[in-house]
Motif scaffolding. Structure first.
Motif, PDB file in Angstrom:
ATOM      1  N   GLY A   1      -0.722 -10.317   3.837  1.00  0.00           N
ATOM      2  CA  GLY A   1      -0.311  -9.268   4.744  1.00  0.00           C
ATOM      3  C   GLY A   1      -0.235  -7.963   3.961  1.00  0.00           C
ATOM      4  O   GLY A   1      -0.148  -7.972   2.722  1.00  0.00           O
ATOM      5  N   VAL A   2      -0.297  -6.847   4.639  1.00  0.00           N
ATOM      6  CA  VAL A   2      -0.246  -5.545   3.967  1.00  0.00           C
ATOM      7  C   VAL A   2       0.829  -4.705   4.621  1.00  0.00           C
ATOM      8  O   VAL A   2       0.875  -4.580   5.857  1.00  0.00           O
ATOM      9  CB  VAL A   2      -1.602  -4.816   4.034  1.00  0.00           C
ATOM     10  N   VAL A   3       1.700  -4.143   3.783  1.00  0.00           N
ATOM     11  CA  VAL A   3       2.703  -3.193   4.260  1.00  0.00           C
ATOM     12  C   VAL A   3       2.436  -1.855   3.599  1.00  0.00           C
ATOM     13  O   VAL A   3       1.886  -1.783   2.492  1.00  0.00           O
ATOM     14  CB  VAL A   3       4.135  -3.673   3.963  1.00  0.00           C
ATOM     15  N   THR A   4       2.801  -0.790   4.277  1.00  0.00           N
ATOM     16  CA  THR A   4       2.507   0.544   3.762  1.00  0.00           C
ATOM     17  C   THR A   4       3.739   1.427   3.825  1.00  0.00           C
ATOM     18  O   THR A   4       4.648   1.202   4.637  1.00  0.00           O
ATOM     19  CB  THR A   4       1.363   1.201   4.556  1.00  0.00           C
ATOM     20  N   ALA A   5       3.792   2.423   2.961  1.00  0.00           N
ATOM     21  CA  ALA A   5       4.913   3.365   2.929  1.00  0.00           C
ATOM     22  C   ALA A   5       4.478   4.629   2.202  1.00  0.00           C
ATOM     23  O   ALA A   5       3.474   4.645   1.474  1.00  0.00           O
ATOM     24  CB  ALA A   5       6.133   2.750   2.254  1.00  0.00           C
TER      25      ALA A   5
ATOM     26  N   HIS B   1      -6.264   0.509   8.826  1.00  0.00           N
ATOM     27  CA  HIS B   1      -5.108   0.288   9.711  1.00  0.00           C
ATOM     28  C   HIS B   1      -3.904   1.171   9.419  1.00  0.00           C
ATOM     29  O   HIS B   1      -2.986   1.230  10.230  1.00  0.00           O
ATOM     30  CB  HIS B   1      -4.682  -1.170   9.649  1.00  0.00           C
ATOM     31  N   ALA B   2      -3.873   1.804   8.241  1.00  0.00           N
ATOM     32  CA  ALA B   2      -2.682   2.591   7.900  1.00  0.00           C
ATOM     33  C   ALA B   2      -2.582   3.851   8.755  1.00  0.00           C
ATOM     34  O   ALA B   2      -3.593   4.402   9.196  1.00  0.00           O
ATOM     35  CB  ALA B   2      -2.730   2.954   6.436  1.00  0.00           C
TER      36      ALA B   2
ATOM     37  N   TRP C   1       0.868  -1.181   0.000  1.00  0.00           N
ATOM     38  CA  TRP C   1       0.000   0.000   0.000  1.00  0.00           C
ATOM     39  C   TRP C   1       0.904   1.228   0.000  1.00  0.00           C
ATOM     40  O   TRP C   1       1.420   1.646   1.024  1.00  0.00           O
ATOM     41  CB  TRP C   1      -0.901  -0.026   1.226  1.00  0.00           C
ATOM     42  N   LEU C   2       1.116   1.800  -1.198  1.00  0.00           N
ATOM     43  CA  LEU C   2       2.074   2.884  -1.371  1.00  0.00           C
ATOM     44  C   LEU C   2       1.356   4.176  -1.738  1.00  0.00           C
ATOM     45  O   LEU C   2       0.600   4.217  -2.707  1.00  0.00           O
ATOM     46  CB  LEU C   2       3.076   2.519  -2.475  1.00  0.00           C
TER      47      LEU C   2
ATOM     48  N   ARG D   1       6.225  -0.422   6.407  1.00  0.00           N
ATOM     49  CA  ARG D   1       5.705  -0.704   7.751  1.00  0.00           C
ATOM     50  C   ARG D   1       4.567  -1.704   7.635  1.00  0.00           C
ATOM     51  O   ARG D   1       3.622  -1.501   6.866  1.00  0.00           O
ATOM     52  CB  ARG D   1       5.203   0.604   8.403  1.00  0.00           C
ATOM     53  N   ALA D   2       4.676  -2.785   8.393  1.00  0.00           N
ATOM     54  CA  ALA D   2       3.644  -3.821   8.337  1.00  0.00           C
ATOM     55  C   ALA D   2       2.397  -3.379   9.093  1.00  0.00           C
ATOM     56  O   ALA D   2       2.480  -2.840  10.206  1.00  0.00           O
ATOM     57  CB  ALA D   2       4.176  -5.119   8.924  1.00  0.00           C
TER      58      ALA D   2
END
Length: 361
Positions: free
Chosen positions: A318-322, A360-361, A249-250, A300-301
C-alpha cells in the motif's frame, strides 16, 4: 534437417556427433550482440558481461542492457572505474541486483589482481566474485577456446531428451552435467557450447520441439519414446507466500521526494527505495506505520496496491502520502526532485511504487 549421408547418431562417436551439431550451428547460429562473428576472436569481457546478464534474464531482455553497458563501459577497466551507483542505475530493471554488485566487484578484481585480463582457466575464474560453475565454463570455452562443459537450462533440456532422463530437476542436475560432459568435444569447444544453447533455444524448445530440424533427432531417446515434450521433468513448486507492507511517499516543500538506500546485504542490497514498513505476512497496522514512518506527519492512503513478484514471494505494497513540514531537513534519507528519479538506482518494485504515487497522489 539431418545429414542423410552420415551414419545414425547412435552409431557415431562423440566427436562425430559434435561435428554434426557444429555443422548445423555454422548454418543456423543466432546473431547476438555479444557473440563474436565467424572468424573473430571472442572478447572475454563481452562474454563475461553477457553471461552475468543472462543469469535469470532472457536474451531479448538482456540485449539492450548489454548494448548500453558496452557503449558506456567498453572495457573491464572502464567498468571497474565506474561508481557502483552508476552501474546500479544502469542495471535497474534486470533484477537480481546482487549480480550488479558482483559485476562491479569482479571487474575491480580482474583489474587489481589480474592486470585487466580475465583468467583463462575455470578454477581461477571460480575465484572471482559472482562467477559460478556455469559462467566459469562458458568463459573458458567461448572466450578462450578451452574444453569445458557448459550446462545451462537449454543444455539440460537437450541432454535430458537425448538420453531420456526422467528423474526430475533439480536433483538430476549432476547426472545431466555428467552426460553432457560425455559429448563435449576437444575441437571448437566455444562454438559447441553456443551451438548447444542455440539448439535448445530455437529447436529443442520447451513446448513443441522442432524435432524434424534437429541434427541429433535420429539419436534422441526421448523422441523415440514419444516423451520429448515432457522432459526435463521438474518437481512441483510450492506456492509462493505473499508479504505485505506500506510505502511512504513523502514530499518536502520544494516538491522533492524522500528516498533512502537499502542495506548493502540482503534483498535489493544497496539499491535506492521509497521508505516502507517491513514486508511481512500481515498488513501493517497503525502501530507498524507509526514505528516505520520517516517523519511524524498526517498520512493519507492512496487507492489500490502495488504488486510485485520476487523469486520466493509475492509482495503487495500500500502507499501513503504526506507533505513534510517543519523539520524536514533532518529526516534520514535523501531528497530527490521528481524529474531526477530516473537517475536513481530504483529496483523494479520501487519504479512501480513511484508510478503508483504519481498517478494517485
Amino acid at each position: 534437417m539431418t545429414d542423410d549421408s552420415a551414419p545414425p547418431l547412435s552409431e557415431q562417436t562423440s566427436e562425430q556427433a559434435a561435428a554434426r551439431l557444429l555443422s548445423w550451428y555454422d548454418r543456423n547460429r543466432r546473431d547476438l550482440p555479444w557473440r563474436a562473428k565467424p572468424g573473430e576472436v571472442a572478447d572475454p569481457y563481452r562474454v563475461w558481461l553477457s553471461e552475468i546478464m543472462l543469469q535469470q534474464t532472457t536474451v531479448p531482455a538482456a540485449a539492450p542492457y548489454f548494448r548500453a553497458f558496452t557503449e558506456r563501459w567498453p572495457t573491464v577497466h572502464a567498468l571497474a572505474a565506474a561508481p557502483l551507483d552508476d552501474l546500479l542505475v544502469a542495471w535497474a530493471g534486470l533484477g537480481y541486483y546482487a549480480r550488479a554488485r558482483n559485476l562491479h566487484a569482479c571487474a575491480r578484481t580482474v583489474v587489481d589482481r589480474h592486470g585487466g585480463r580475465f583468467p583463462d582457466e575455470e578454477t581461477a575464474l571460480l575465484a572471482l566474485p559472482g562467477i559460478g560453475a556455469y559462467t566459469a565454463a562458458a568463459i573458458t570455452a567461448i572466450a578462450f577456446g578451452r574444453k569445458a562443459t557448459v550446462v545451462d537450462g537449454n543444455v539440460e533440456r537437450v541432454i535430458a531428451r537425448m538420453f531420456a532422463v526422467t528423474d526430475p530437476l533439480p536433483a538430476v542436475k549432476p547426472t545431466l552435467r555428467r552426460l553432457a560432459a560425455t559429448r563435449t568435444p576437444d575441437q571448437r569447444p566455444g562454438d559447441y557450447a553456443q551451438a548447444m544453447m542455440d539448439l535448445g533455444a530455437t529447436v529443442c524448445t520447451p513446448r513443441k520441439p522442432k524435432c524434424m530440424l534437429c541434427p541429433w533427432s535420429d539419436g534422441c531417446a526421448a523422441r523415440a519414446s514419444g516423451i520429448a515434450e515432457t522432459l526435463p521433468r521438474k518437481l512441483a513448486k510450492a506456492d509462493k507466500p505473499t508479504r505485505r507492507g506500506t510505502a511512504f511517499w513523502l514530499l518536502n516543500p520544494d516538491g522533492a521526494v524522500l528516498l533512502r538506500r537499502r542495506a548493502e546485504r540482503g534483498l535489493l542490497g544497496g539499491m535506492t527505495e521509497v521508505p516502507s514498513t517491513a514486508w511481512e505476512e500481515t498488513t501493517p497496522d497503525a502501530a507498524a506505520l507509526l514505528a516505520h514512518q520517516p517523519i511524524a506527519v498526517g498520512w493519507r492512503a492512496l487507492p489500490g496496491v502495488v504488486r510485485h513478484t520476487f523469486s520466493h514471494f509475492h509482495l503487495e505494497l500500500g502507499v501513503v502520502t504526506a507533505q513534510a513540514g517543519a523539520g524536514w531537513h533532518a529526516v534520514d534519507g535523501m531528497w530527490v526532485p521528481i524529474d531526477q528519479l530516473d537517475q536513481q538506482a530504483l529496483p523494479s518494485v520501487m519504479v512501480k511504487v513511484v508510478r503508483h504515487a504519481l498517478a494517485h497522489a
